[in-house]
Design a protein around this motif. Structure first.
Motif, short mmCIF file in Angstrom:
data_model
loop_
_atom_site.label_atom_id
_atom_site.label_comp_id
_atom_site.label_asym_id
_atom_site.label_seq_id
_atom_site.Cartn_x
_atom_site.Cartn_y
_atom_site.Cartn_z
N VAL A 1 -30.72 -1.10 -1.64
CA VAL A 1 -29.45 -1.83 -1.64
C VAL A 1 -28.67 -0.91 -1.97
N VAL A 2 -27.92 -0.32 -1.27
CA VAL A 2 -26.85 1.14 -1.56
C VAL A 2 -25.43 1.35 -1.04
N GLY A 3 -24.74 1.52 -2.56
CA GLY A 3 -23.15 2.36 -2.42
C GLY A 3 -23.42 3.34 -1.55
N VAL A 4 -22.13 3.58 -0.61
CA VAL A 4 -21.88 4.36 0.19
C VAL A 4 -20.94 5.26 0.00
N GLY A 5 -20.02 4.13 -1.25
CA GLY A 5 -18.66 5.39 -1.24
C GLY A 5 -17.59 3.85 -0.28
N PRO A 6 -16.73 5.22 -0.86
CA PRO A 6 -15.36 4.45 0.09
C PRO A 6 -14.82 4.84 1.33
N GLY A 7 -15.34 5.83 2.39
CA GLY A 7 -15.61 5.70 3.34
C GLY A 7 -15.82 7.45 4.03
N SER A 8 -15.56 7.96 2.81
CA SER A 8 -15.77 9.52 3.97
C SER A 8 -17.36 9.87 3.21
N PRO A 9 -17.63 9.90 4.54
CA PRO A 9 -19.07 10.69 4.48
C PRO A 9 -19.31 11.68 3.46
N LEU A 10 -18.61 12.64 3.11
CA LEU A 10 -18.46 13.41 1.51
C LEU A 10 -18.69 12.50 0.41
N TYR A 11 -18.05 11.68 0.40
CA TYR A 11 -18.73 10.26 -0.87
C TYR A 11 -19.70 9.91 -0.36
N VAL A 12 -20.85 10.12 0.21
CA VAL A 12 -21.99 9.58 0.20
C VAL A 12 -23.51 9.78 -0.89
N THR A 13 -24.02 9.30 -1.47
CA THR A 13 -24.80 10.35 -2.32
C THR A 13 -26.40 10.79 -1.37
N ASP A 14 -26.63 11.78 -1.81
CA ASP A 14 -27.44 11.94 -1.49
C ASP A 14 -28.87 10.68 -2.17
N ALA A 15 -29.30 10.40 -3.25
CA ALA A 15 -29.99 9.48 -3.18
C ALA A 15 -30.01 8.34 -1.91
N ALA A 16 -28.35 7.47 -1.40
CA ALA A 16 -28.64 6.90 -0.71
C ALA A 16 -28.84 7.43 0.71
N LYS A 17 -28.47 8.57 1.04
CA LYS A 17 -28.76 9.52 2.22
C LYS A 17 -30.06 9.55 2.90
N GLU A 18 -30.50 9.35 1.40
CA GLU A 18 -32.27 9.30 1.36
C GLU A 18 -33.15 8.34 1.53
N ALA A 19 -32.13 6.75 0.88
CA ALA A 19 -32.74 5.37 1.44
C ALA A 19 -32.96 5.03 2.79
N VAL A 20 -31.72 5.26 3.70
CA VAL A 20 -31.24 5.64 4.08
C VAL A 20 -32.33 5.40 5.48
N ARG A 21 -32.84 7.18 5.36
CA ARG A 21 -33.17 7.62 6.37
C ARG A 21 -35.07 7.53 5.90
N LYS A 22 -35.46 6.88 4.99
CA LYS A 22 -36.24 5.98 5.14
C LYS A 22 -36.94 4.46 5.31
N SER A 23 -35.68 3.64 5.73
CA SER A 23 -35.32 2.41 6.37
C SER A 23 -35.68 2.90 7.69
N LYS A 24 -36.69 1.66 8.13
CA LYS A 24 -36.68 1.49 10.13
C LYS A 24 -35.41 0.40 10.11
N TYR A 25 -35.23 -0.50 9.44
CA TYR A 25 -33.78 -1.12 9.74
C TYR A 25 -32.97 -0.67 7.90
N VAL A 26 -31.54 -0.30 9.08
CA VAL A 26 -30.54 -0.86 8.53
C VAL A 26 -29.82 -1.84 8.53
N VAL A 27 -28.55 -2.48 7.97
CA VAL A 27 -28.33 -3.35 8.13
C VAL A 27 -27.15 -3.65 7.11
N GLY A 28 -25.69 -3.86 8.28
CA GLY A 28 -24.23 -3.17 7.30
C GLY A 28 -23.03 -3.76 7.73
N TYR A 29 -22.09 -3.53 7.23
CA TYR A 29 -20.88 -4.21 8.32
C TYR A 29 -20.24 -2.44 8.93
#
Length: 238
Positions: free
Chosen positions: A7-35
């Motif tokens: 369950v990952v916070g990805v910042g207000p909207g700019s990709p520049l505010y997405v943390t490395d930890a969030a990116k790593e979680a996304v890349r590790k996942s088979k499924y990505v589910v969100g708005y």
């Protein structure tokens, strides 16, 4: 190994505010589910050739979460991204995901909140402010009372409003907040305010004025509001 969820916070909207930890979680996942908006924020970290990406709405989210959980194999990962910081708004969604996956199988990764960005842009530090989110589905009456008291106590306020266009009795956006404060004895003509829309994106806008100016004005669902009563103090005063 059981099914795992990020369950990952990805910042207000700019990709520049997405943390490395969030990116790593996304890349590790088979499924990505969100708005839709949240998925767009992390599009650069998604590989659609090997990941299944599902968009949800308020109405569809329960069926989608349950469906993904049923399809997942043991040892697979799913990421559910949230705009801003996952620990600040929409806790009722997080609570439901904890029920579905089980606490021990969920890792919560914080993100940068629009509250933090609004604080930086308005020069209103969070340690001198009452911070509140109305962007929840539950009852907000006590939060509204706390807002009035904070303003009367001379505190600055940093808040997220609540868009609810389908039920205006639950709608609590900037115009509603201004009228509510005035109705509760606050002199809104002397109260400085900032409203930030689409923070960190190329659509970002800033409104600066007094709270009474907000009456009748419409702002984006993706907005943050700052009531500025800050009194600056430096270490030289102590």
């Amino acid at each position: 190994m059981p099914k795992k969820l990020f369950v990952v916070g990805v910042g207000p909207g700019s990709p520049l505010y997405v943390t490395d930890a969030a990116k790593e979680a996304v890349r590790k996942s088979k499924y990505v589910v969100g708005y839709r908006y949240t998925l767009a924020t992390i599009e650069g970290a998604i590989d659609r050739s090997r990941q299944e990406v599902l968009e949800v709405t308020m109405k569809s989210q329960e069926d989608v979460y349950q469906g993904v959980y049923a399809r997942m194999k043991d040892g697979e990962y799913c990421t559910v991204p949230f705009t801003g910081d996952v620990n600040f708004s929409e806790s009722e969604v997080v609570d439901r995901l904890l029920e579905i996956f089980g606490d021990d199988n969920v890792q919560i990764i914080p993100g940068i909140s629009s509250i933090q960005v609004a604080a930086a842009k308005s020069r209103v530090p969070t340690d001198k402010a009452f911070i509140v989110t109305f962007h929840v589905t539950g009852d907000i009456e006590q939060k509204k009372k706390d807002l009035v008291q904070a303003v009367k106590d001379g505190k600055s306020v940093i808040l997220l409003p609540r868009p609810w266009p389908r039920d205006l009795s639950k709608h609590f956006m900037q115009s509603d907040i201004a009228k509510f404060l005035k109705a509760n004895g606050i002199d809104t003509q002397k109260l400085k305010v900032w409203v930030f829309e689409h923070l960190t994106t190329d659509k970002e806008t800033t409104f600066k004025g007094v709270v009474s100016d907000l009456e009748g004005k419409e702002f984006s669902d993706l907005s943050a509001m700052v009531i500025d009563q800050v009194k600056r103090q430096t270490y030289l005063e102590f």
